[in-house]
Design an enzyme around this catalytic site. Structure first.
Site, PDB file in Angstrom:
ATOM      1  N   CYS A 174      -2.936  -3.439  14.497  1.00 43.10           N
ATOM      2  CA  CYS A 174      -2.527  -3.018  13.154  1.00 43.10           C
ATOM      3  C   CYS A 174      -2.863  -4.111  12.151  1.00 43.10           C
ATOM      4  O   CYS A 174      -2.492  -5.276  12.326  1.00 43.10           O
ATOM      5  CB  CYS A 174      -1.024  -2.741  13.148  1.00 43.10           C
ATOM      6  SG  CYS A 174      -0.333  -2.399  11.516  1.00 43.10           S
ATOM      7  N   CYS A 233       4.430  -7.254   7.871  1.00 46.08           N
ATOM      8  CA  CYS A 233       5.267  -6.774   8.973  1.00 46.08           C
ATOM      9  C   CYS A 233       5.416  -7.886  10.000  1.00 46.08           C
ATOM     10  O   CYS A 233       4.449  -8.602  10.298  1.00 46.08           O
ATOM     11  CB  CYS A 233       4.634  -5.541   9.623  1.00 46.08           C
ATOM     12  SG  CYS A 233       5.624  -4.826  10.969  1.00 46.08           S
ATOM     13  N   CYS A 249       3.098   8.453   1.906  1.00 44.53           N
ATOM     14  CA  CYS A 249       3.376   7.476   2.957  1.00 44.53           C
ATOM     15  C   CYS A 249       3.719   6.155   2.287  1.00 44.53           C
ATOM     16  O   CYS A 249       2.884   5.581   1.577  1.00 44.53           O
ATOM     17  CB  CYS A 249       2.165   7.327   3.883  1.00 44.53           C
ATOM     18  SG  CYS A 249       2.383   6.107   5.198  1.00 44.53           S
ATOM     19  N   CYS A 289       1.982  -6.093  15.977  1.00 46.32           N
ATOM     20  CA  CYS A 289       1.129  -5.236  16.813  1.00 46.32           C
ATOM     21  C   CYS A 289      -0.336  -5.639  16.591  1.00 46.32           C
ATOM     22  O   CYS A 289      -0.812  -5.635  15.443  1.00 46.32           O
ATOM     23  CB  CYS A 289       1.342  -3.772  16.465  1.00 46.32           C
ATOM     24  SG  CYS A 289       3.050  -3.222  16.690  1.00 46.32           S
ATOM     25  N   GLU A 297       0.831  -1.204   0.000  1.00 49.17           N
ATOM     26  CA  GLU A 297       0.000   0.000   0.000  1.00 49.17           C
ATOM     27  C   GLU A 297       0.865   1.252   0.000  1.00 49.17           C
ATOM     28  O   GLU A 297       1.940   1.281   0.596  1.00 49.17           O
ATOM     29  CB  GLU A 297      -0.869   0.044   1.255  1.00 49.17           C
ATOM     30  CG  GLU A 297      -1.817  -1.102   1.404  1.00 49.17           C
ATOM     31  CD  GLU A 297      -2.546  -1.068   2.741  1.00 49.17           C
ATOM     32  OE1 GLU A 297      -3.516  -1.821   2.891  1.00 49.17           O
ATOM     33  OE2 GLU A 297      -2.146  -0.279   3.636  1.00 49.17           O
ATOM     34  N   CYS A 324      -2.710   1.551   8.169  1.00 48.27           N
ATOM     35  CA  CYS A 324      -1.691   0.664   7.624  1.00 48.27           C
ATOM     36  C   CYS A 324      -2.220  -0.750   7.437  1.00 48.27           C
ATOM     37  O   CYS A 324      -2.681  -1.394   8.373  1.00 48.27           O
ATOM     38  CB  CYS A 324      -0.491   0.654   8.568  1.00 48.27           C
ATOM     39  SG  CYS A 324       0.864  -0.365   7.986  1.00 48.27           S
TER      40      CYS A 324
END
Length: 369
Positions: free
Chosen positions: A121, A114, A107, A118, A94, A351
């Protein structure tokens, strides 16, 4: 299937070496580099000061733009555009363009997924697939820069007048940039190269969850004075261990010590990102604890960000009243704060959210509508 090299993966020196290995003079590497990073061409045949035979070989053996647009969505105010891209291996990433009065901010992502994990997220929930290459990072910036540079009367409903330029980059998209350190730094050096793309390094902000050894390494990057932001999200180890699991390796005292060393070396301010989550990290008591935690950090600044919620997640944004109370405590304690605008909530601009939605056609159809 013939493997093609990605030209944006090459530094200027590496392109000179490539040209030499192809029997060309080294200065051809400089010419290719400028076509890529200054003129932003997407087809080697556009490199008109190269011999035809070299352009044809580049076209046959290389790729300039590795991005294929899958989905593009704009918010209702024309201030945010989020794009989901497919890479040559089928992976998706993205990128977000955010428009302000005087800034055009992109961004960007540094990883496919990832590995930090977290729980609030969408990217972290999906896990890590792989690192992006330098060229795959650079291409994200180039994509929106090409669009902004177009001398077009129609801005496709976005609140910007073209031709224009990217003014700022925030490395706050998918992935932990310091976990892909070398590729990220190579990409940023290309973007900040004063002879080509020429975006000031001071207009680039890198956000990290706090990989302490890499923060120390970043402090030594004297030729690349980018800004540093830390995704903090909690004032205590007990809570941060849950919200940002890497905290179990680099506890808050270690992180704060690293940031103090970073400031001593660079003399630059550190910004802290604090995603505000209702009933989890937004109490007045936690605000007082945050003031105490940040006391050693010179001129610490906190961005309070009401969470962009992920569908089905128990983590939801704090109320405006809770954000206001939290901010008052911080400012009374001498910590400057900004309540960040929530951009693109209706287009899943948080995100990893559009990527997640693309795997659910019914949700994606709702976003497009």
């Amino acid at each position: 299937m013939t493997f093609k090299i990605l030209l944006l993966d090459f530094t200027r020196g590496q392109l000179q070496d490539l040209m030499t290995s192809w029997g060309e003079p080294p200065y051809r590497g400089n010419q290719v580099y400028e076509w890529l990073h200054k003129n932003l061409v997407t087809d080697p045949m556009q490199m008109t000061n190269l011999p035809k035979r070299l352009r044809e070989r580049l076209a046959a053996e290389s790729v300039v733009n590795p991005l294929e647009r899958i989905v593009q969505v704009d918010d209702a105010h024309g201030e945010t555009r989020k794009t989901l891209f497919r890479l040559p291996d089928g992976a998706t990433i993205e990128v977000v363009l955010m428009l302000y009065d005087k800034r055009r901010t992109v961004c960007i992502s540094t990883q496919v997924g990832c590995g930090i994990g977290c729980p609030f997220c969408a990217t972290g929930m999906g896990g890590l697939t792989r690192n992006l290459s330098p060229g795959e990072i650079i291409a994200q910036v180039h994509w929106f820069e090409r669009w902004l540079r177009e001398d077009a009367p129609d801005s496709e409903g976005l609140a910007v007048q073209r031709p224009s330029r990217v003014t700022n980059i925030v490395i706050m998209g998918m992935g932990e940039p310091l976990a892909n350190y070398d590729a990220t730094m190579q990409a940023l050096r290309a973007i900040a190269d004063p002879k080509t793309f020429a975006l000031s390094a001071r207009n680039i902000t890198l956000s990290t969850v706090g990989l302490v050894p890499k923060i120390d390494r970043l402090a030594e990057e004297e030729s690349l004075p980018i800004r540093l932001a830390v995704s903090l999200h909690a004032p205590t180890d007990r809570l941060r261990n849950k919200l940002v699991p890497i905290n179990q390796r680099y506890h808050l005292p270690k992180l704060i010590d690293a940031l103090v060393r970073y400031q001593e070396k660079t003399r630059r301010r550190v910004t802290f990102e604090y995603a505000m989550m209702r009933g989890i990290n937004d109490s007045v008591e936690q605000a007082h604890l945050l003031v105490d935690l940040l006391t050693p950090v010179r001129k610490a600044h906190v961005n309070l960000i009401p969470l962009n919620p992920t569908p089905g997640s128990p983590y939801q944004p704090s109320s405006p009243e809770a954000v206001r109370r939290f901010q008052q405590v911080l400012e009374a304690g001498g910590v400057t704060t900004t309540v960040r605008l929530r951009r693109g909530v209706e287009i899943s601009a948080g995100c990893g959210q559009l990527r997640q939605a693309a795997q659910q056609p019914d949700v994606l159809q709702f976003i497009r509508a």
